[in-house]
Design an enzyme around this catalytic site. Structure first.
Site, PDB file in Angstrom:
ATOM      1  N   ASP A  31       0.869  -1.166   0.000  1.00 31.11           N
ATOM      2  CA  ASP A  31       0.000   0.000   0.000  1.00 31.11           C
ATOM      3  C   ASP A  31       0.917   1.229   0.000  1.00 31.11           C
ATOM      4  O   ASP A  31       2.101   1.131   0.356  1.00 31.11           O
ATOM      5  CB  ASP A  31      -0.888  -0.040   1.242  1.00 31.11           C
ATOM      6  CG  ASP A  31      -1.686   1.232   1.419  1.00 31.11           C
ATOM      7  OD1 ASP A  31      -2.401   1.628   0.485  1.00 31.11           O
ATOM      8  OD2 ASP A  31      -1.582   1.842   2.503  1.00 31.11           O
ATOM      9  N   ASP A  38       0.038   5.165   0.969  1.00 36.65           N
ATOM     10  CA  ASP A  38      -0.095   6.092   2.091  1.00 36.65           C
ATOM     11  C   ASP A  38      -0.209   5.330   3.409  1.00 36.65           C
ATOM     12  O   ASP A  38      -1.089   4.488   3.569  1.00 36.65           O
ATOM     13  CB  ASP A  38      -1.344   6.967   1.907  1.00 36.65           C
ATOM     14  CG  ASP A  38      -1.270   7.812   0.648  1.00 36.65           C
ATOM     15  OD1 ASP A  38      -0.571   8.832   0.674  1.00 36.65           O
ATOM     16  OD2 ASP A  38      -1.901   7.430  -0.360  1.00 36.65           O
ATOM     17  N   ASP A  79      -1.416  -1.022   5.833  1.00 34.21           N
ATOM     18  CA  ASP A  79      -1.725  -0.479   7.161  1.00 34.21           C
ATOM     19  C   ASP A  79      -3.222  -0.360   7.390  1.00 34.21           C
ATOM     20  O   ASP A  79      -3.666   0.376   8.271  1.00 34.21           O
ATOM     21  CB  ASP A  79      -1.077   0.900   7.335  1.00 34.21           C
ATOM     22  CG  ASP A  79      -1.771   1.991   6.521  1.00 34.21           C
ATOM     23  OD1 ASP A  79      -2.073   1.741   5.335  1.00 34.21           O
ATOM     24  OD2 ASP A  79      -2.025   3.078   7.077  1.00 34.21           O
TER      25      ASP A  79
END
Length: 224
Positions: free
Chosen positions: A14, A16, A171
């Site tokens: 991922d 950001d 995250d």
């Protein structure tokens, strides 16, 4: 904890909150937008907590409005954000070395993000990653986005890696859901934005505290 594949071909991330700490610029853009429309700006912590959910959730930190109104605000907010895209955004500590070590082993790495393509492409170019990433799949590359597994599978195909020999790192619970459905080994990270959730409860194959622990899990040597 489940052991990773013994014959890893690639690692997908991922963007950001996993590779990049982009919340400072996303918050700064919201502050600028609020100043334009005469609204009070929210605190940084409130914005950081929802970055994984995208621009609509960020705008909702300042405006208690319905989706239709927030969507109308979004183009100007994103225009302001694009103007400050990499002013304060940086890779999290240990990420640069992690990517270098993945490359040194002859493995491939790529990005699967829900961020729009025009912002993703410019941002990874500013990080000098555009010629290094073997695959970049954005939020508007396909008609669906994470937690649907299709973007993850497309990244595997573009990077020429088998899903069963690939790792997906994120995250957010949606990262784990997408990676697991695509047949990848999933890693949840504690250093990201987490969307107010607990990565221990997302069903990932493993949860790691920092990029150095991730490097160790992958059998890489990254000095702290």
């Amino acid at each position: 904890m489940k052991a990773p594949p013994a014959d890893i071909e690639g690692v997908l991330f991922d963007l950001d909150g996993t590779l990049l700490d982009s919340a400072p610029d996303l918050h700064a853009a919201l502050v600028a937008y609020c100043a334009e429309v005469g609204a009070p700006a929210p605190e940084y912590a409130a914005v950081r907590n929802v970055v994984s959910r995208g621009s609509r959730a960020i705008l909702r930190c300042a405006f208690d409005e319905g989706d239709e109104v927030l969507l109308a605000r979004m183009p100007r907010y994103l225009e302001l954000y694009q103007g400050m895209l990499a002013m304060h955004t940086r890779p999290f500590e240990g990420i640069a070395s992690l990517l270098e070590n993945i490359e040194s082993r002859g493995q491939r790495w790529g990005i699967v993000t829900n961020k729009p393509g025009f912002l993703t492409e410019e941002l990874i170019a500013r990080m000098d990653w555009d010629l290094r990433a073997s695959a970049v799949v954005c939020g508007d590359t396909l008609p669906v986005k994470k937690p649907d597994p299709a973007p993850v599978l497309l990244a595997c195909a573009r990077a020429s890696v088998a899903p069963a020999r690939c790792v997906f790192v994120g995250d957010d619970a949606r990262d784990v859901e997408a990676g697991r459905a695509a047949g990848l080994y999933t890693v949840a990270v504690r250093w990201g934005y987490l969307d107010g959730g607990d990565p221990d409860h997302w069903g990932a194959d493993v949860v790691v505290d920092d990029p150095y622990q991730l490097a160790s899990l992958l059998g890489l040597q990254v000095a702290a």
